[in-house]
Motif scaffolding. Structure first.
Motif, PDB file in Angstrom:
ATOM      1  N   GLN A   3      10.505   2.242  -9.812  1.00 32.48           N
ATOM      2  CA  GLN A   3      11.154   1.575  -8.683  1.00 32.48           C
ATOM      3  C   GLN A   3      10.175   1.363  -7.529  1.00 32.48           C
ATOM      4  O   GLN A   3      10.162   0.297  -6.905  1.00 32.48           O
ATOM      5  CB  GLN A   3      12.354   2.384  -8.204  1.00 32.48           C
ATOM      6  N   ASP A   4       9.343   2.352  -7.238  1.00 33.78           N
ATOM      7  CA  ASP A   4       8.346   2.188  -6.174  1.00 33.78           C
ATOM      8  C   ASP A   4       7.354   1.082  -6.519  1.00 33.78           C
ATOM      9  O   ASP A   4       6.985   0.279  -5.652  1.00 33.78           O
ATOM     10  CB  ASP A   4       7.599   3.502  -5.920  1.00 33.78           C
ATOM     11  N   LEU A   5       6.916   1.018  -7.754  1.00 35.42           N
ATOM     12  CA  LEU A   5       5.975  -0.037  -8.150  1.00 35.42           C
ATOM     13  C   LEU A   5       6.635  -1.417  -8.130  1.00 35.42           C
ATOM     14  O   LEU A   5       6.002  -2.404  -7.757  1.00 35.42           O
ATOM     15  CB  LEU A   5       5.382   0.275  -9.522  1.00 35.42           C
ATOM     16  N   GLU A   6       7.907  -1.465  -8.489  1.00 29.50           N
ATOM     17  CA  GLU A   6       8.635  -2.742  -8.406  1.00 29.50           C
ATOM     18  C   GLU A   6       8.778  -3.197  -6.953  1.00 29.50           C
ATOM     19  O   GLU A   6       8.668  -4.392  -6.664  1.00 29.50           O
ATOM     20  CB  GLU A   6      10.019  -2.615  -9.055  1.00 29.50           C
ATOM     21  N   LYS A   7       8.989  -2.260  -6.051  1.00 33.13           N
ATOM     22  CA  LYS A   7       9.059  -2.600  -4.630  1.00 33.13           C
ATOM     23  C   LYS A   7       7.712  -3.126  -4.150  1.00 33.13           C
ATOM     24  O   LYS A   7       7.657  -4.082  -3.366  1.00 33.13           O
ATOM     25  CB  LYS A   7       9.490  -1.391  -3.806  1.00 33.13           C
ATOM     26  N   ALA A   8       6.620  -2.508  -4.599  1.00 33.95           N
ATOM     27  CA  ALA A   8       5.292  -2.982  -4.227  1.00 33.95           C
ATOM     28  C   ALA A   8       5.082  -4.415  -4.710  1.00 33.95           C
ATOM     29  O   ALA A   8       4.566  -5.262  -3.976  1.00 33.95           O
ATOM     30  CB  ALA A   8       4.213  -2.059  -4.803  1.00 33.95           C
ATOM     31  N   ILE A   9       5.495  -4.697  -5.931  1.00 32.70           N
ATOM     32  CA  ILE A   9       5.379  -6.050  -6.480  1.00 32.70           C
ATOM     33  C   ILE A   9       6.209  -7.026  -5.659  1.00 32.70           C
ATOM     34  O   ILE A   9       5.765  -8.135  -5.353  1.00 32.70           O
ATOM     35  CB  ILE A   9       5.800  -6.078  -7.966  1.00 32.70           C
ATOM     36  N   ASP A  10       7.425  -6.616  -5.289  1.00 31.65           N
ATOM     37  CA  ASP A  10       8.298  -7.484  -4.494  1.00 31.65           C
ATOM     38  C   ASP A  10       7.624  -7.866  -3.174  1.00 31.65           C
ATOM     39  O   ASP A  10       7.605  -9.042  -2.800  1.00 31.65           O
ATOM     40  CB  ASP A  10       9.638  -6.800  -4.230  1.00 31.65           C
ATOM     41  N   TYR A  11       7.062  -6.892  -2.471  1.00 29.70           N
ATOM     42  CA  TYR A  11       6.395  -7.195  -1.203  1.00 29.70           C
ATOM     43  C   TYR A  11       5.150  -8.047  -1.416  1.00 29.70           C
ATOM     44  O   TYR A  11       4.852  -8.926  -0.599  1.00 29.70           O
ATOM     45  CB  TYR A  11       6.050  -5.910  -0.443  1.00 29.70           C
ATOM     46  N   ILE A  47       0.842  -1.202   0.000  1.00 27.28           N
ATOM     47  CA  ILE A  47       0.000   0.000   0.000  1.00 27.28           C
ATOM     48  C   ILE A  47       0.878   1.254   0.000  1.00 27.28           C
ATOM     49  O   ILE A  47       0.645   2.196  -0.765  1.00 27.28           O
ATOM     50  CB  ILE A  47      -0.943   0.010   1.221  1.00 27.28           C
ATOM     51  N   LYS A  48       1.891   1.259   0.855  1.00 30.94           N
ATOM     52  CA  LYS A  48       2.774   2.422   0.973  1.00 30.94           C
ATOM     53  C   LYS A  48       3.446   2.751  -0.355  1.00 30.94           C
ATOM     54  O   LYS A  48       3.417   3.907  -0.797  1.00 30.94           O
ATOM     55  CB  LYS A  48       3.834   2.153   2.043  1.00 30.94           C
ATOM     56  N   TYR A  49       4.023   1.752  -1.007  1.00 34.04           N
ATOM     57  CA  TYR A  49       4.748   2.023  -2.248  1.00 34.04           C
ATOM     58  C   TYR A  49       3.813   2.376  -3.402  1.00 34.04           C
ATOM     59  O   TYR A  49       4.158   3.202  -4.245  1.00 34.04           O
ATOM     60  CB  TYR A  49       5.660   0.848  -2.613  1.00 34.04           C
ATOM     61  N   VAL A  50       2.638   1.786  -3.445  1.00 34.24           N
ATOM     62  CA  VAL A  50       1.678   2.137  -4.500  1.00 34.24           C
ATOM     63  C   VAL A  50       1.199   3.576  -4.308  1.00 34.24           C
ATOM     64  O   VAL A  50       1.131   4.341  -5.272  1.00 34.24           O
ATOM     65  CB  VAL A  50       0.492   1.148  -4.516  1.00 34.24           C
ATOM     66  N   CYS A  51       0.906   3.944  -3.084  1.00 33.17           N
ATOM     67  CA  CYS A  51       0.394   5.300  -2.827  1.00 33.17           C
ATOM     68  C   CYS A  51       1.422   6.387  -3.087  1.00 33.17           C
ATOM     69  O   CYS A  51       1.061   7.490  -3.478  1.00 33.17           O
ATOM     70  CB  CYS A  51      -0.120   5.398  -1.392  1.00 33.17           C
ATOM     71  N   ARG A  52       2.691   6.094  -2.874  1.00 32.91           N
ATOM     72  CA  ARG A  52       3.684   7.137  -3.091  1.00 32.91           C
ATOM     73  C   ARG A  52       4.344   7.068  -4.467  1.00 32.91           C
ATOM     74  O   ARG A  52       5.170   7.922  -4.802  1.00 32.91           O
ATOM     75  CB  ARG A  52       4.721   7.135  -1.987  1.00 32.91           C
ATOM     76  N   ALA A  53       3.983   6.071  -5.275  1.00 29.91           N
ATOM     77  CA  ALA A  53       4.556   5.946  -6.623  1.00 29.91           C
ATOM     78  C   ALA A  53       4.293   7.228  -7.411  1.00 29.91           C
ATOM     79  O   ALA A  53       3.180   7.752  -7.415  1.00 29.91           O
ATOM     80  CB  ALA A  53       3.964   4.747  -7.348  1.00 29.91           C
TER      81      ALA A  53
END
Length: 71
Positions: A47-55, A33-39
């Protein structure tokens, strides 16, 4: 006054951490949620969306492993 970085600000009256807590999300799902919202609010949206996918993949792996060993 909060010392919140700009990329965490939504302009809304709620704090993302409170939303994550309200929905009782674990560490992995909270980070999705955090990385999607701040993407797109920092220098590297991809990079933020890739981190969201990783989690999300980590959470799926955890759930799949948990189900596998319950059988």
């Amino acid at each position: 006054m909060s010392n919140t970085p700009e990329h965490y600000e939504s302009g809304e009256d709620y704090d993302l951490i409170d939303v994550i807590k309200h929905y009782n999300l674990n560490f992995n799902l909270g980070n999705v949620i955090k990385y999607v919202c701040r993407a797109g609010k920092k220098e590297n949206e991809i990079q933020d969306l890739e981190k969201a996918i990783d989690y999300l993949e980590r959470e799926l792996y955890y759930l799949e492993t948990e189900i596998k060993y319950k059988k």
